[in-house]
Write a protein that holds these residues in place. Structure first.
Motif, PDB file in Angstrom:
ATOM      1  N   VAL A  29      76.643  14.582  12.674  1.00  0.00           N
ATOM      2  CA  VAL A  29      77.438  15.532  13.140  1.00  0.00           C
ATOM      3  C   VAL A  29      79.082  15.332  12.876  1.00  0.00           C
ATOM      4  CG1 VAL A  29      78.044  16.432  15.327  1.00  0.00           C
ATOM      5  CG2 VAL A  29      75.688  15.741  14.815  1.00  0.00           C
ATOM      6  N   PHE A  30      79.340  14.246  12.877  1.00  0.00           N
ATOM      7  CA  PHE A  30      80.904  13.884  12.632  1.00  0.00           C
ATOM      8  C   PHE A  30      81.418  14.363  11.179  1.00  0.00           C
ATOM      9  CE2 PHE A  30      84.926  12.183  13.519  1.00  0.00           C
ATOM     10  CZ  PHE A  30      85.382  11.371  12.207  1.00  0.00           C
ATOM     11  N   VAL A  31      80.456  13.842  10.410  1.00  0.00           N
ATOM     12  CA  VAL A  31      80.697  14.321   8.896  1.00  0.00           C
ATOM     13  C   VAL A  31      80.908  15.811   8.790  1.00  0.00           C
ATOM     14  CG1 VAL A  31      79.897  14.087   6.547  1.00  0.00           C
ATOM     15  CG2 VAL A  31      79.815  12.145   7.980  1.00  0.00           C
ATOM     16  N   LEU A  32      79.857  16.435   9.426  1.00  0.00           N
ATOM     17  CA  LEU A  32      79.632  17.932   9.072  1.00  0.00           C
ATOM     18  C   LEU A  32      81.031  18.433   9.824  1.00  0.00           C
ATOM     19  CD1 LEU A  32      75.970  18.521   9.448  1.00  0.00           C
ATOM     20  CD2 LEU A  32      77.318  18.681   7.462  1.00  0.00           C
ATOM     21  N   LYS A  33      81.371  18.154  10.978  1.00  0.00           N
ATOM     22  CA  LYS A  33      82.500  18.647  11.710  1.00  0.00           C
ATOM     23  C   LYS A  33      83.782  18.472  10.788  1.00  0.00           C
ATOM     24  CE  LYS A  33      81.856  18.788  16.391  1.00  0.00           C
ATOM     25  NZ  LYS A  33      81.890  17.882  17.795  1.00  0.00           N
ATOM     26  N   LYS A  34      83.998  17.297  10.136  1.00  0.00           N
ATOM     27  CA  LYS A  34      84.908  16.714   9.259  1.00  0.00           C
ATOM     28  C   LYS A  34      85.097  17.828   8.322  1.00  0.00           C
ATOM     29  CE  LYS A  34      87.928  13.641  10.289  1.00  0.00           C
ATOM     30  NZ  LYS A  34      87.878  12.144   9.874  1.00  0.00           N
ATOM     31  N   MET A  35      84.145  18.144   7.599  1.00  0.00           N
ATOM     32  CA  MET A  35      83.924  19.149   6.414  1.00  0.00           C
ATOM     33  C   MET A  35      84.484  20.288   6.643  1.00  0.00           C
ATOM     34  SD  MET A  35      80.653  18.101   4.261  1.00  0.00           S
ATOM     35  CE  MET A  35      80.970  17.048   3.001  1.00  0.00           C
ATOM     36  N   LYS A  36      84.165  20.974   7.861  1.00  0.00           N
ATOM     37  CA  LYS A  36      84.672  22.137   8.081  1.00  0.00           C
ATOM     38  C   LYS A  36      85.991  22.315   7.831  1.00  0.00           C
ATOM     39  CE  LYS A  36      83.359  23.285  12.307  1.00  0.00           C
ATOM     40  NZ  LYS A  36      82.986  23.723  13.438  1.00  0.00           N
ATOM     41  N   SER A  37      86.990  21.317   7.862  1.00  0.00           N
ATOM     42  CA  SER A  37      88.468  21.239   8.089  1.00  0.00           C
ATOM     43  C   SER A  37      88.934  21.343   6.662  1.00  0.00           C
ATOM     44  CB  SER A  37      89.238  20.012   8.709  1.00  0.00           C
ATOM     45  OG  SER A  37      88.745  18.996   8.064  1.00  0.00           O
ATOM     46  N   SER A  38      88.224  21.041   5.624  1.00  0.00           N
ATOM     47  CA  SER A  38      88.645  21.079   4.217  1.00  0.00           C
ATOM     48  C   SER A  38      88.179  22.128   3.557  1.00  0.00           C
ATOM     49  CB  SER A  38      88.722  19.810   3.648  1.00  0.00           C
ATOM     50  OG  SER A  38      88.614  20.128   2.225  1.00  0.00           O
ATOM     51  N   PRO A  39      88.907  23.221   3.199  1.00  0.00           N
ATOM     52  CA  PRO A  39      88.215  24.355   2.161  1.00  0.00           C
ATOM     53  C   PRO A  39      87.545  23.839   0.968  1.00  0.00           C
ATOM     54  CG  PRO A  39      90.658  24.338   2.313  1.00  0.00           C
ATOM     55  CD  PRO A  39      90.497  23.392   3.281  1.00  0.00           C
ATOM     56  N   LEU A  40      88.240  22.767   0.420  1.00  0.00           N
ATOM     57  CA  LEU A  40      87.389  22.333  -0.801  1.00  0.00           C
ATOM     58  C   LEU A  40      85.847  21.815  -0.633  1.00  0.00           C
ATOM     59  CD1 LEU A  40      90.371  20.911  -2.954  1.00  0.00           C
ATOM     60  CD2 LEU A  40      89.102  22.896  -3.206  1.00  0.00           C
ATOM     61  N   SER A  41      85.869  21.259   0.479  1.00  0.00           N
ATOM     62  CA  SER A  41      84.682  20.602   0.679  1.00  0.00           C
ATOM     63  C   SER A  41      83.669  21.549   1.203  1.00  0.00           C
ATOM     64  CB  SER A  41      84.697  19.463   2.016  1.00  0.00           C
ATOM     65  OG  SER A  41      85.658  19.746   2.786  1.00  0.00           O
ATOM     66  N   ILE A  42      84.250  22.502   1.662  1.00  0.00           N
ATOM     67  CA  ILE A  42      83.167  23.678   2.158  1.00  0.00           C
ATOM     68  C   ILE A  42      82.674  24.352   0.945  1.00  0.00           C
ATOM     69  CG2 ILE A  42      83.033  26.156   3.303  1.00  0.00           C
ATOM     70  CD1 ILE A  42      84.910  25.258   5.321  1.00  0.00           C
ATOM     71  N   ILE A  43      83.764  24.601  -0.076  1.00  0.00           N
ATOM     72  CA  ILE A  43      83.246  25.295  -1.346  1.00  0.00           C
ATOM     73  C   ILE A  43      82.297  24.533  -1.924  1.00  0.00           C
ATOM     74  CG2 ILE A  43      84.009  25.832  -3.409  1.00  0.00           C
ATOM     75  CD1 ILE A  43      86.884  26.584  -2.417  1.00  0.00           C
ATOM     76  N   GLY A  44      82.523  23.145  -1.850  1.00  0.00           N
ATOM     77  CA  GLY A  44      81.740  22.275  -2.761  1.00  0.00           C
ATOM     78  C   GLY A  44      80.287  22.231  -2.025  1.00  0.00           C
ATOM     79  N   LEU A  45      80.150  22.420  -0.785  1.00  0.00           N
ATOM     80  CA  LEU A  45      78.838  22.168  -0.136  1.00  0.00           C
ATOM     81  C   LEU A  45      78.264  23.428  -0.300  1.00  0.00           C
ATOM     82  CD1 LEU A  45      77.232  20.502   1.900  1.00  0.00           C
ATOM     83  CD2 LEU A  45      78.318  21.637   3.840  1.00  0.00           C
ATOM     84  N   THR A  46      78.828  24.454  -0.271  1.00  0.00           N
ATOM     85  CA  THR A  46      78.265  25.896  -0.539  1.00  0.00           C
ATOM     86  C   THR A  46      77.702  25.920  -1.855  1.00  0.00           C
ATOM     87  OG1 THR A  46      80.376  26.841   0.914  1.00  0.00           O
ATOM     88  CG2 THR A  46      78.665  28.351  -0.228  1.00  0.00           C
ATOM     89  N   ILE A  47      78.458  25.726  -2.608  1.00  0.00           N
ATOM     90  CA  ILE A  47      77.963  25.835  -4.244  1.00  0.00           C
ATOM     91  C   ILE A  47      76.719  25.014  -4.462  1.00  0.00           C
ATOM     92  CG2 ILE A  47      78.442  24.929  -6.748  1.00  0.00           C
ATOM     93  CD1 ILE A  47      81.213  25.569  -6.239  1.00  0.00           C
ATOM     94  N   VAL A  48      76.736  23.414  -3.692  1.00  0.00           N
ATOM     95  CA  VAL A  48      75.477  22.546  -3.851  1.00  0.00           C
ATOM     96  C   VAL A  48      74.357  23.285  -3.413  1.00  0.00           C
ATOM     97  CG1 VAL A  48      74.609  20.427  -3.054  1.00  0.00           C
ATOM     98  CG2 VAL A  48      76.934  20.349  -4.276  1.00  0.00           C
TER      99      VAL A  48
END
Lengths: 307, 345, 366
Positions: free
Chosen positions: A18-37
């Protein structure tokens, strides 16, 4: 030590997730990466639905709507057009997603497995075993991946199975080193001494204590590697050493476009779809996984340190 | 020279031997995957010998146990016999030697450009951390790193060459090729740009440079990311250190602190990577050379591989291994030079 | 204006300083309204555990608050050698560069980390000298130039190309001489050799002497010493401490000495300030603090010094979490005298008796 149910909110692993997912929200690049994947994963899963294949044929071979060499532009019949030999690009890039995952996941998973075994042995037995195994990994890692893979492919013959095997042989050393490093780090910590004193068998220590601690670095390495593996596999296919002609492999499809980059007289970009479309898919796949891997590393690394 | 430096250097040089042996061993292991008939081609020096394969097998004991074969093969390699390449009808050694200059030329321009650009971008990215410039350069670096080199090459070719007829593939235009073949143009190094200068022929120089633009651009775009990331994280690591605070506490302005202290310390980490990168480039950029028809060792190896030309590919792999070993050695020696902690022990 | 901010004999005054760190875990309230003042020529000892905010305060006095820290309130009044009184926190980079290294200097806890490993110690001392004492050095060069009798050099000097390099050569010579003198002052043996040494070639004690040399190279009015002897061997500790004090007397420097070692405090400070969790909780002359500690934390600190024969007395509880500090008086969870009021209101630093200030409701501090 209390045994908390794995799926309850209290379990440390779930909390971490949960912590990891929350942290991801904060960085736009990681959201883009996650979305693409996520998108590519869906694409791979839904391939038979989005691009149904004829029964009896190998679904990975692209269907042809003719035999003429000249690629045809996108049309209602061929959504993305056709490439040299009239292979349907739409079908090719969609099933190419599956092919990419197939080889990427396979190579990474098997390499990791081999790496765990070899690295575990080296870290556990130390001494001569460790030295020999580490020299071996050093030598393999001394070569650029592509070149060593080429050497293996020449021995095994062309084809996807060859390059899969070749890539596994090239990739396992970095996992072995990682696991060995983590192993040495963990076994030097006090709680292992304590476990030994209590009478835990060495194997038990390895499995119950060491391995769980190596999961994070392993995840980081794996997610960063999938992109590299798929890239190298595509390169090998592009060179003609991997997937056979007409196979739904992005690298192979791009190699079919080589004769058409100069376009037609009067229209230099007439065949843009033959190289742009498969290339975009390949590029996005790689960048998606790279971004995700980077994001995971940024988040998990401090957590590893803190442990 | 400090005694610990002596120890370090000696140890480092001695370490080369087992590594070289290891590389040879690995390639040898690959050769054992082949049949004796296939392996015979590794021992042939010229085309006449192809007829007498059985004799070759007997002569070099190719059906004998592996460890015996290792020594025979090792002695061949040491003598420079890497076998016969049937894909281009030359001994492998000759093939590699004649094609190496092209690769070297590419590396000559691509490596310094990539390294210097990477250092520069990494530096400003670190100094202006979390600003627009930082995000921009980092985005560029992720893109560059994720780009498949063959795709980038094709796209660039399609756009410039296909679209505008600029930067045709190959090392030289046909007229320059013809000129170089004649005796008028003396080949000193095999690197066309260097030879053109030595021949005082600026037309050829320009032509060679013209053909270098796209391949060098491709290599740089993809590899600059690597250097940039390491430089950036190296600088960020240094910026937090006490000696930087101490330097500021002395009254030094920020620019001096960054340029004189932080950058110099940060560069140490970049040296290894730069060395490896250059080695990688000298090992033949298989993909880039193939796409731009730059006839270097990578181009040769790629074609050989598709034709399953075993000696060629293995010889190429062996050469690559050696290049990396030498590069690592040079990097370690460089370290001893630039870091006083190693130099003076 | 600010002329009134400092009393006649005051050198530095930290007033209601607030420093917060913006981290992933939250906002760390490292320094919450800290108050200190320093008189000309005195040694002020600042005592506190890790996390008390003493190092952050010291760095902020030079406007070198480490990122991600931000100064969010307060003033730091400093009397410059010109007599002018400035608020360090309002100065721009330009003004700060004139003060750092010249009027306020710092010595660090880890001397090895405070020196750049890639430059000789001589180079690093020269940096300080060349940044702030350049005119003085150039003047010396000028005098030397006149004395240069060597015919060849005198001839070459006329040529524009060489003129610069001769000056450079002489400047190096002059600065080097200055550095050697400085090293002698630091009681460093064989100074000529040490000048060209790299930091890693020297022992910890020697490195610290170099750090001190750099700090004192330009005769600052204020020296900030952040636990300079903590990481040194015990025998070396005494030597360095001694050196610092002798140099202080020689140069007339005011010193803020940060440490967690009460023994050192007793030995060298004129006055003592006790910090806890980002606040100054007690200030008094050294003798007074040892004889008559008023704040419960100070008392506990003194009692926790191990003495042969008596039981080991640790302070109960743990260092507070600075992201979510205790309400009111930050010490109240660990205080044996805590009252209801202590968790609701924060006591201010009040002068109880002559020169003795406390921030505690037990002693007024309403």
């Amino acid at each position: 030590m209390s045994k908390t149910k794995f799926w309850s909110a209290e379990h440390p692993r779930i909390k971490e997730l949960v912590f990891v997912l929350k942290k991801m929200k904060s960085s736009p690049l990681s959201i883009i990466g996650l979305t693409i994947v996520v998108l590519f994963t869906l694409l791979a899963i839904l391939a038979p639905v989005l691009a149904p294949s004829e029964t009896g044929r190998d679904p990975y071979m692209m269907p042809r709507t003719g035999y003429s060499p000249t690629p045809q532009p996108p049309s209602p019949e061929n959504l993305f057009g056709t490439t040299e030999g009239q292979y349907d690009l739409y079908y090719g890039v969609i099933w190419g997603t599956r092919a990419a995952y197939r080889i990427g996941v396979l190579v990474v998973a098997v390499s990791a497995l081999i790496g765990i075994v070899v690295g575990g042995l080296a870290g556990y037995y130390k001494g001569v075993v460790d030295e020999v195994l580490m020299r071996l990994t050093d030598i393999i890692l001394a070569f650029p991946a592509l070149i060593l893979a080429m050497a293996f492919v020449v021995a095994f013959g062309r084809g996807l199975d060859s390059i899969t095997l070749a890539l596994i042989l090239v990739w396992w050393p970095s996992y072995a080193r990682l696991i060995r490093g983590e192993f040495l780090r963990v076994t030097s910590e006090d709680f292992v001494e304590a476990a030994k004193a209590v009478g835990c068998s060495d194997f038990r220590i390895m499995v119950r204590h060491v391995l769980p601690n190596t999961i994070f670095p392993l995840i980081i390495m794996a997610s960063l590697d999938i992109g590299s593996v798929v890239l190298t596999a595509a390169a090998l296919s592009f060179l003609g050493l991997g997937a056979p002609s007409g196979y739904s492999d992005w690298g192979q499809i791009i190699s079919l476009s080589r004769n058409w980059i100069t376009g037609a007289p009067g229209n230099p970009f007439a065949y843009w779809h033959t190289y742009i479309i498969p290339g975009i898919f390949l590029f996005l796949f790689i960048i998606g996984w790279n971004l995700l891997g980077d994001a995971l590393r940024d988040i998990l690394d401090p957590m590893i340190r803190r442990r | 020279m400090g005694s610990s430096l002596k120890i370090y250097l000696t140890r480092r040089l001695l370490l080369v031997i087992p590594t070289v042996l290891g590389v040879i061993l690995l390639i040898f292991a690959v050769t054992q995957l082949f049949t004796p008939v296939q392996r015979a081609s590794l021992y042939i020096r010229d085309i006449k010998q192809v007829k007498s394969i059985d004799e070759i097998i007997a002569k070099y004991g190719l059906d004998k146990p592996a460890y015996m074969q290792f020594f025979t093969w090792l002695s061949q390699v040491v003598q420079g016999n890497l076998g016969w390449s049937q894909s281009i009808h030359m001994s492998v050694l000759d093939a590699l030697m004649t094609r190496f200059p092209a690769t070297a030329e590419l590396a000559l321009y691509a490596a310094p450009l990539t390294i210097l650009l990477g250092i520069y971008l990494g530096k400003i990215s670190a100094v202006k951390k979390d600003t627009a410039i930082d995000h921009f350069t980092r985005a560029l670096s992720v893109i560059g790193w994720s780009l498949p080199s063959f795709w980038l090459g094709i796209v660039l070719l399609a756009f410039f060459y296909g679209g505008f007829g600029l930067f045709s593939p190959g090392r030289l235009s046909p007229w320059a090729e013809a000129l170089v073949r004649t005796g008028e143009f003396k080949i000193y190094t095999g690197l066309y740009t260097v030879d053109a200068i030595l021949n005082l022929n600026f037309a050829v120089l320009l032509d060679a440079l013209y053909h270098l633009v796209l391949p060098v651009a491709t290599l740089t775009i993809i590899n600059v990311a690597l250097i940039m990331r390491v430089m950036r994280s190296s600088m960020l690591e240094q910026i937090g250190k006490t000696y930087v605070v101490a330097a500021r506490a002395r009254g030094l302005d920020e620019k001096t602190v960054i340029d004189k202290h932080v950058t110099k310390n940060a560069l140490i980490s970049v040296v290894t990577l730069s060395g490896l990168l250059t080695a990688g480039m000298l090992s033949g950029m298989v993909i880039t050379e193939t796409i731009f028809e730059f006839k270097g060792i990578g181009y040769f190896a790629a074609r050989a591989a598709t034709q399953l030309d075993i000696p060629a590919v293995l010889g190429f792999a062996l050469l690559t291994g050696f290049i990396f070993i030498i590069a690592n050695l040079i990097v370690d020696l460089l370290y001893a030079y630039i870091d006083p902690r190693i130099r003076l022990g | 204006m600010q002329a009134k901010a400092l009393a006649e004999n005051e050198q530095l005054k930290v007033e209601d300083l607030v420093v917060r760190f913006y981290t992933y875990e939250g906002i760390v309230k490292a320094v919450e309204k800290a108050n200190l003042n320093l008189r000309k020529g005195e040694t002020l000892g600042v005592v506190g555990e890790t996390g008390s905010g003493k190092s952050v305060t010291a760095l902020t006095i030079m406007a070198l608050t480490p990122t991600p820290g931000k100064v969010e309130g307060g003033h730091i009044y400093f009397r410059r050698s010109t007599g002018e009184i400035v608020d360090v926190l309002t100065l721009k980079e330009e003004g700060l560069l004139k003060i750092r290294g010249k009027e306020i200097s710092m010595i660090f806890q880890e001397p090895n980390a405070a020196l750049d490993p890639l430059y000789t110690v001589g180079d690093q001392i020269a940096e300080a000298i060349l940044t702030h004492r350049l005119p003085e050095m150039l003047e010396k060069v000028g005098r030397l130039e006149g004395e240069e009798t060597n015919g060849l050099w005198a001839f070459l000097e006329k040529l524009p190309f060489f003129k610069g390099s001769i000056k450079k050569r002489l400047l190096n010579k002059v600065v080097r001489q200055e550095i050697v003198e400085l090293l002698k002052l630091m009681e460093i043996p064989d100074p000529e050799r040490v000048v060209d040494a790299y930091p890693h070639e020297l022992s910890g004690g020697m490195q610290q002497r170099i750090v001190i040399a750099i700090a004192l190279a330009c005769s600052p009015t204020l020296l900030l010493a952040d636990e300079p002897t903590t990481n040194l061997d015990v025998t070396v500790q005494a030597q360095i401490l001694d050196l610092i004090m002798r140099l202080k007397r020689k140069f007339g420097t005011s010193v803020i000495y940060i440490t967690h070692d009460m023994g050192v405090i007793a030995e060298i400070s004129d006055r003592v300030a006790v910090m806890y969790a980002g606040r100054v909780v007690e200030v008094a002359p050294t003798m007074e603090i040892f004889k008559n500690p008023l704040h419960p934390y100070t008392k506990a600190l003194l009692e926790s010094i191990p003495r042969p024969g008596s039981a080991f007395k640790a302070i109960p509880g743990t260092v507070p979490n600075l992201v979510n500090p205790p309400s009111g008086c930050r010490f109240h969870p660990r205080c044996s005298y805590a009252m209801k009021r202590c968790s609701r209101e924060t006591p201010e630093l009040k002068e109880i008796s002559k020169e003795h200030l406390v921030a505690c409701f037990l002693h007024g501090g309403a």
